[in-house]
Design an enzyme around this catalytic site. Structure first.
Site, mmCIF file in Angstrom:
data_model
loop_
_atom_site.group_PDB
_atom_site.id
_atom_site.type_symbol
_atom_site.label_atom_id
_atom_site.label_comp_id
_atom_site.label_asym_id
_atom_site.label_seq_id
_atom_site.Cartn_x
_atom_site.Cartn_y
_atom_site.Cartn_z
ATOM 1 N N GLU A 1 10.989 -16.862 13.610
ATOM 2 C CA GLU A 1 10.559 -15.662 12.864
ATOM 3 C C GLU A 1 11.048 -14.368 13.497
ATOM 4 O O GLU A 1 11.446 -13.441 12.800
ATOM 5 C CB GLU A 1 9.032 -15.643 12.718
ATOM 6 C CG GLU A 1 8.465 -16.672 11.747
ATOM 7 C CD GLU A 1 8.192 -18.015 12.405
ATOM 8 O OE1 GLU A 1 8.444 -18.147 13.621
ATOM 9 O OE2 GLU A 1 7.734 -18.944 11.709
ATOM 10 N N HIS B 1 -3.124 -20.621 9.073
ATOM 11 C CA HIS B 1 -2.344 -20.626 7.833
ATOM 12 C C HIS B 1 -3.129 -20.033 6.665
ATOM 13 O O HIS B 1 -2.826 -20.299 5.512
ATOM 14 C CB HIS B 1 -1.907 -22.050 7.466
ATOM 15 C CG HIS B 1 -0.903 -22.645 8.410
ATOM 16 N ND1 HIS B 1 -1.233 -23.040 9.683
ATOM 17 C CD2 HIS B 1 0.420 -22.905 8.273
ATOM 18 C CE1 HIS B 1 -0.157 -23.523 10.289
ATOM 19 N NE2 HIS B 1 0.865 -23.454 9.458
#
Lengths: 349, 336
Positions: B72, B141
């Site tokens: 990321e 998440h």
């Protein structure tokens, strides 16, 4: 190299005098790396720099006059006084910014290389990083991405042997920082960073490789900074003998001797060059000292392409403040045009 | 675009899910501008972990729908560098919780570059990411982090609550020369709605939508809570309470005017947003309302959000902390 040394010597002095605010990290001693690298590049190639970025700017062709104005926080500086020493940039000239975050340049270079590759342009992007940055995760993520996608990027590690105040061997397990290239299966080499031609040759080869579509190269240049990590650093971590040993191998002196030996330069010509550079830097300081500061309302400019009302209301209030606002506006208008294209060292694509 | 032009473009619509609306926006922008490309983890071959980009890889190929390494910080940084040098990346950050891994590039590079450089860098980058609890995805998440981004100077943030706004905001984000985060609540991907078919349909950043008109109480709701607040409003109408439901759509910039105008009319305000309650999106909306319409308020302002916990895994625990239409109803009942 002479311009960089003169610029940074002057910047150090003016910082000590209190004329330049903030933090200043000088490039003195490392000139051959930035100049050797940029000598191997084309004008429209990109570089992403570090916190020690003055040398990269000058090597890329930025004008010391507007650089010094930026260090002084003037409206006519490269960033209109919003960046200062650690953020000088001129994207049109291919200079993607000095950077206050250690290790943030390589992802930027990978991104520029992505644009180049995506639009099939004949350029490369160089990410400069220091030895300390080699320990940063995002550096390896950037190299991995560039390597995996065969992007036209070059990573130049300026190993000046200290990550801030800690010696390089206390920060890394590898003998040569270029060994880390092996993890990404790209060429990695270590060159003498005090030798401008060695650097230029290595980066030139890396450029050719990148343009051939063969992906990135990691070049480690062994060098040394003569000044502290930042101006004001008391340097308890090293002794004068070590500094002198490196100064004996000074990049400017050795290159000068080589040129004189080869008959490509005379001692007189060198002295003339030095005087010319000193005059240029002196003029840059004078320009910066006399340049106007930004008007307070300019603090609200440039946050976005489209300024939202959240910011606009403060800008409007600052513009309509009578206390000094108009006066500054007036003095500013006398120095127009401010955004002159002539300060750019390269063509806009 | 004027509101009237927007309405005209909205006349031709097609019913589709939020997921399809986002995908249609991506497809149209990929077709319209060849400098636009998608990048992220599994956006290509896989079609996106929540299937938003499904089919686009086959249509546009690997150069324009780019699978990245699980990296990321690397790809967020690359997108930033790419945006500054002439292309328009659209990044998918698979779950907004992963912003933590890439925050350096977001906060110190993407958000600051234009400003630090005195306006001499363009930053046309879009980051799409999913938020929200409700599917047992647990704490790493299921986060709702849009407050961080809306708070951080130099970034714009939008959060669609309907299929139409999902399309219009995504297209506006991609066309913007500023960094824009699009926060997609993962529980509304299957929610259907009428979506304008015109390829020029966009929703300007910073314009709220009055989704339901009412005289008694204003409910400012985002994402999943837009639909749930509308249902609550319908059921409350039977008891004689008419709620006005506003979807701000854009969190930064925020359309203060539309919200304030409504509160001046109703005198009551509920702010419903899934982000954690403390120091957040709710507080910002409330602060703006009291700055502009303090003397129009007839009752204390109410907040509906996630109590300051992470999202737990087990369903009864998750349902306990997840704000919903019932919480909106209770909030309305407290003040009407």
């Amino acid at each position: 190299m002479l311009t960089i040394r003169a610029f940074d010597t002057e910047a150090g002095d003016r910082f000590a005098d209190g004329e330049i605010p903030g933090f200043v990290h000088l490039y003195i001693g490392e000139e051959a790396v930035g100049v050797g690298t940029c000598a191997a590049l084309e004008d429209d190639d990109y570089i992403a720099s570090t916190h020690r970025g003055h040398g990269h700017c000058i090597a890329k062709g930025l004008d010391p006059k507007y650089m010094m104005a930026e260090l002084y926080g003037r409206a006519e500086g490269y960033c209109n006084g919003k960046g200062g020493s650690m953020h000088i940039a001129d994207v049109d000239a291919g200079m993607l910014g000095a950077n206050g975050i250690v290790g943030a340049g390589p992802p930027m270079a990978t991104g520029a290389a992505l644009s180049i590759d995506y639009q099939d342009r004949d350029q490369v992007a160089v990410g400069f990083l220091g030895d300390g940055a080699v320990a940063q995760g995002q550096v390896h993520e950037a190299i991995n991405l560039a390597a995996t996608w065969d992007l036209p990027a070059i990573f130049v590690v300026e190993n000046n042997h200290y990550g801030e105040g800690t010696p390089v061997e206390k920060q890394h397990n590898v003998d040569n920082l270029s060994d880390t290239a092996q993890a990404h299966d790209i060429p990695g080499l270590t060159v003498d960073g005090m030798d401008i031609t060695a650097v230029a040759e290595a980066v030139g080869e890396a450029r050719a490789r990148a343009r051939a579509g063969d992906g990135p190269t990691l070049v480690e240049a062994e060098t040394y900074r003569y000044r502290g990590h930042y101006e004001g650093d008391e340097e308890p971590y090293r002794d004068d003998d070590e500094i002198e040993r490196w100064q004996d191998r000074d990049a400017i002196d050795s290159f000068k001797r080589r040129l004189i030996d080869r008959g490509e330069l005379t001692a007189e010509e060198f002295d003339d060059l030095e005087r010319e550079v000193e005059a240029e830097i002196e003029a840059a300081v004078e320009f910066a000292q006399n340049a106007d500061p930004p008007a307070p309302h300019e603090a609200y400019d440039d946050m976005f392409a489209e300024t939202p009302p959240e910011i606009e209301r403060f800008a409007t209030a600052a513009r309509t403040t009578t206390d000094g606002g108009e006066r500054i506006e007036e003095s500013r208008s006398s120095s127009e045009p401010r955004s002159d294209g002539g300060r750019s060292g390269g063509e806009r694509r | 675009m004027t509101a009237q032009a927007e309405r005209e473009l909205e006349t031709e619509t097609e019913t589709m899910t939020v997921r399809e609306a986002v995908r249609q926006a991506l497809r149209e922008e990929l077709e319209r501008d060849e400098d636009v490309y998608l990048m992220g983890e599994d956006v290509g071959l896989f079609g996106g972990v929540l299937e938003v980009t499904s089919g686009l890889y086959d249509e546009f190929g690997a150069e324009r729908v780019r699978d990245t390494p699980i990296s990321e910080a690397g790809f967020m940084g690359a997108a930033t560098g790419a945006a500054a040098t002439g292309t328009r990346p659209v990044v998918e950050l698979m779950f907004s919780d992963f912003a933590g891994v890439s925050m350096e590039q977001i906060m110190n590079q993407m958000a600051k570059m234009r400003y630090m450089f005195g306006g001499k860098a363009e930053m046309p980058v879009t980051v799409r990411t999913t938020e929200g609890g409700g599917m047992g995805a647990a704490s790493q998440h299921s986060g709702t982090i849009h407050t961080w981004i809306a708070h951080f100077p130099g970034l714009k943030a939008v959060a669609p609550g309907t299929a139409a706004s999902a399309k219009g905001l995504t297209k506006a984000a991609i066309r913007s020369n500023d960094p824009v985060f699009v926060f997609e609540n993962k529980m509304i991907y299957e929610q259907e709605g009428a979506v304008p078919t015109d390829e020029e349909f966009t929703i300007p950043l910073g314009e709220a939508a009055v989704e339901r008109e009412g005289e008694d109480v204003t409910v400012v709701a985002t994402q999943r809570l837009v639909g749930e607040s509308l249902q609550t409003a319908e059921s409350l109408a039977e008891t004689g309470v008419e709620a006005e439901v506003i979807d701000p759509r854009s969190l930064y910039p925020l359309d203060t005017e539309t919200i304030v105008e409504s509160v001046r009319k109703t005198g009551r305000l509920i702010v419903a947003d899934e982000s954690p309650l403390s120091y957040g999106t709710h507080a910002e909306i409330i602060a703006r309302v009291q700055e502009e319409a303090f003397f129009s308020l007839d009752a204390p302002i109410q907040r509906v959000g996630t109590p300051d916990t992470h999202m737990p895994f087990s369903t009864p625990l998750e349902q306990e902390v997840l704000p919903d239409g019932d919480d909106v109803r209770e909030a309305i009942e407290r003040v009407t």
